[in-house]
Design a protein around this motif. Sequence first.
Motif, PDB file in Angstrom:
ATOM      1  N   ALA A   1       0.831  -1.205   0.000  1.00  0.00           N
ATOM      2  CA  ALA A   1       0.000   0.000   0.000  1.00  0.00           C
ATOM      3  C   ALA A   1       0.864   1.253   0.000  1.00  0.00           C
ATOM      4  CB  ALA A   1      -0.919  -0.010   1.219  1.00  0.00           C
ATOM      5  N   ARG A   2       1.954   1.224   0.735  1.00  0.00           N
ATOM      6  CA  ARG A   2       2.876   2.369   0.724  1.00  0.00           C
ATOM      7  C   ARG A   2       3.483   2.545  -0.665  1.00  0.00           C
ATOM      8  NH1 ARG A   2       4.798   0.396   5.997  1.00  0.00           N
ATOM      9  NH2 ARG A   2       3.965   1.802   7.616  1.00  0.00           N
ATOM     10  N   GLY A   3       3.789   1.434  -1.301  1.00  0.00           N
ATOM     11  CA  GLY A   3       4.396   1.502  -2.618  1.00  0.00           C
ATOM     12  C   GLY A   3       3.480   2.086  -3.682  1.00  0.00           C
ATOM     13  N   THR A   4       2.182   1.994  -3.466  1.00  0.00           N
ATOM     14  CA  THR A   4       1.227   2.555  -4.423  1.00  0.00           C
ATOM     15  C   THR A   4       0.883   4.006  -4.122  1.00  0.00           C
ATOM     16  OG1 THR A   4      -0.618   1.688  -3.109  1.00  0.00           O
ATOM     17  CG2 THR A   4       0.203   0.306  -4.913  1.00  0.00           C
ATOM     18  N   GLY A   5       1.562   4.594  -3.137  1.00  0.00           N
ATOM     19  CA  GLY A   5       1.374   6.013  -2.875  1.00  0.00           C
ATOM     20  C   GLY A   5       0.383   6.355  -1.783  1.00  0.00           C
ATOM     21  N   HIS A   6      -0.115   5.358  -1.069  1.00  0.00           N
ATOM     22  CA  HIS A   6      -1.046   5.652   0.023  1.00  0.00           C
ATOM     23  C   HIS A   6      -0.309   6.323   1.179  1.00  0.00           C
ATOM     24  CE1 HIS A   6      -3.562   2.804  -2.172  1.00  0.00           C
ATOM     25  NE2 HIS A   6      -4.588   3.214  -1.436  1.00  0.00           N
ATOM     26  N   ARG A   7      -0.983   7.298   1.789  1.00  0.00           N
ATOM     27  CA  ARG A   7      -0.431   7.929   2.977  1.00  0.00           C
ATOM     28  C   ARG A   7      -0.692   7.046   4.192  1.00  0.00           C
ATOM     29  NH1 ARG A   7      -2.110  14.322   2.186  1.00  0.00           N
ATOM     30  NH2 ARG A   7      -1.046  14.614   0.153  1.00  0.00           N
ATOM     31  N   GLU A   8       0.008   7.390   5.281  1.00  0.00           N
ATOM     32  CA  GLU A   8      -0.080   6.543   6.470  1.00  0.00           C
ATOM     33  C   GLU A   8      -1.499   6.485   7.031  1.00  0.00           C
ATOM     34  OE1 GLU A   8       2.445   4.617   7.576  1.00  0.00           O
ATOM     35  OE2 GLU A   8       3.444   5.358   5.769  1.00  0.00           O
ATOM     36  N   TRP A   9      -2.196   7.604   7.083  1.00  0.00           N
ATOM     37  CA  TRP A   9      -3.558   7.598   7.617  1.00  0.00           C
ATOM     38  C   TRP A   9      -4.503   6.836   6.713  1.00  0.00           C
ATOM     39  CZ3 TRP A   9      -7.644   9.632   4.922  1.00  0.00           C
ATOM     40  CH2 TRP A   9      -7.357  10.507   3.878  1.00  0.00           C
ATOM     41  N   GLN A  10      -4.238   6.865   5.400  1.00  0.00           N
ATOM     42  CA  GLN A  10      -5.059   6.091   4.471  1.00  0.00           C
ATOM     43  C   GLN A  10      -4.833   4.591   4.656  1.00  0.00           C
ATOM     44  OE1 GLN A  10      -3.617   7.975   0.840  1.00  0.00           O
ATOM     45  NE2 GLN A  10      -5.587   9.023   0.576  1.00  0.00           N
ATOM     46  N   ILE A  11      -3.596   4.209   4.898  1.00  0.00           N
ATOM     47  CA  ILE A  11      -3.297   2.796   5.140  1.00  0.00           C
ATOM     48  C   ILE A  11      -4.020   2.313   6.392  1.00  0.00           C
ATOM     49  CG2 ILE A  11      -1.462   1.164   5.720  1.00  0.00           C
ATOM     50  CD1 ILE A  11       0.437   2.875   4.033  1.00  0.00           C
ATOM     51  N   MET A  12      -3.996   3.135   7.421  1.00  0.00           N
ATOM     52  CA  MET A  12      -4.624   2.731   8.675  1.00  0.00           C
ATOM     53  C   MET A  12      -6.144   2.634   8.532  1.00  0.00           C
ATOM     54  SD  MET A  12      -4.356   4.475  12.469  1.00  0.00           S
ATOM     55  CE  MET A  12      -5.565   5.770  12.103  1.00  0.00           C
ATOM     56  N   LEU A  13      -6.765   3.636   7.906  1.00  0.00           N
ATOM     57  CA  LEU A  13      -8.228   3.686   7.832  1.00  0.00           C
ATOM     58  C   LEU A  13      -8.798   2.765   6.755  1.00  0.00           C
ATOM     59  CD1 LEU A  13      -8.932   7.515   8.280  1.00  0.00           C
ATOM     60  CD2 LEU A  13      -9.105   5.695   9.977  1.00  0.00           C
ATOM     61  N   ARG A  14      -8.114   2.654   5.625  1.00  0.00           N
ATOM     62  CA  ARG A  14      -8.666   1.913   4.484  1.00  0.00           C
ATOM     63  C   ARG A  14      -8.159   0.481   4.380  1.00  0.00           C
ATOM     64  NH1 ARG A  14      -8.141   6.526  -0.306  1.00  0.00           N
ATOM     65  NH2 ARG A  14      -9.377   8.143   0.754  1.00  0.00           N
ATOM     66  N   LEU A  15      -7.083   0.186   5.075  1.00  0.00           N
ATOM     67  CA  LEU A  15      -6.509  -1.161   4.950  1.00  0.00           C
ATOM     68  C   LEU A  15      -6.452  -1.881   6.298  1.00  0.00           C
ATOM     69  CD1 LEU A  15      -5.050  -3.283   3.167  1.00  0.00           C
ATOM     70  CD2 LEU A  15      -2.906  -2.152   3.791  1.00  0.00           C
ATOM     71  N   GLU A  16      -5.717  -1.301   7.234  1.00  0.00           N
ATOM     72  CA  GLU A  16      -5.450  -2.023   8.474  1.00  0.00           C
ATOM     73  C   GLU A  16      -6.704  -2.232   9.325  1.00  0.00           C
ATOM     74  OE1 GLU A  16      -0.780  -0.954   9.404  1.00  0.00           O
ATOM     75  OE2 GLU A  16      -2.335   0.475  10.014  1.00  0.00           O
TER      76      GLU A  16
END
Length: 238
Positions: free
Chosen positions: A130-145
């Motif tokens: 997810a980081r490699g595709t340009g997601h920000r940290e808050w987006q990773i937490m809210l949309r993925l984790e």
Amino acid sequence: MTILDQLGQWLAEPDRWSWTLPAGIPYRTLEHLRFSLLALAIAAVLTIPLGGWLAHHRRAPFLATSAMNISRAIPSFGLIILFWFLASRWGADTRFWPLLLALVALALPPLFTNTYAGVVALEQDVVDAARGTGHREWQIMLRLELPLASPVILAGARVSFLQLIATVAIGAIVNDGGGLGRYIVDGFAQGVPGRGEILGGALAVIVLALLCEGVFSLLQRWATPRGLALQNAARSES
């Protein structure tokens, strides 16, 4: 008269099935659920964002284990008495705040621990992708984790909610409401003639707890992403 006869007589009393009068089982059930759901909602708002953020950054891991240990050590009735004493000293509503604050305090540890554990347990390769595709940290937490950890978080909510259901009944000792626990307290106050009411209140609390357990099991199954469910099924079969 046997206790079953007393129970039947109590169930047949006027207004026992009223939705609008305090004598009614539906009325007391809604009161019971209102306290429990409000406390769970407040605890979720306080713990899930914090637990998710700390787990995402891998900070303060000791808090997760400490929170669960604290939850095992805290006496429910002692918390209610403590908050009742503070509310009475500060002139607050002793019919509402002591029980609600005690319920929130009891719901916090399991929700926090499961949120932290659910996020930490995720495979790091997924987060790195997810980081490699340009997601920000808050987006990773809210949309993925958090979505992927939702089954574990809901498991914590289920544990918390069942504890809340039991504690609301205990809270009837110091609370004019107390939901279904009101029947148990009032029954004990009557002595032998109140045995049917005690049994009726106890059965009502048990049935409510079992129904809530079933609802949370369905929610946990529904919240599990399809891909994760298939992966877990494949692991169990292998």
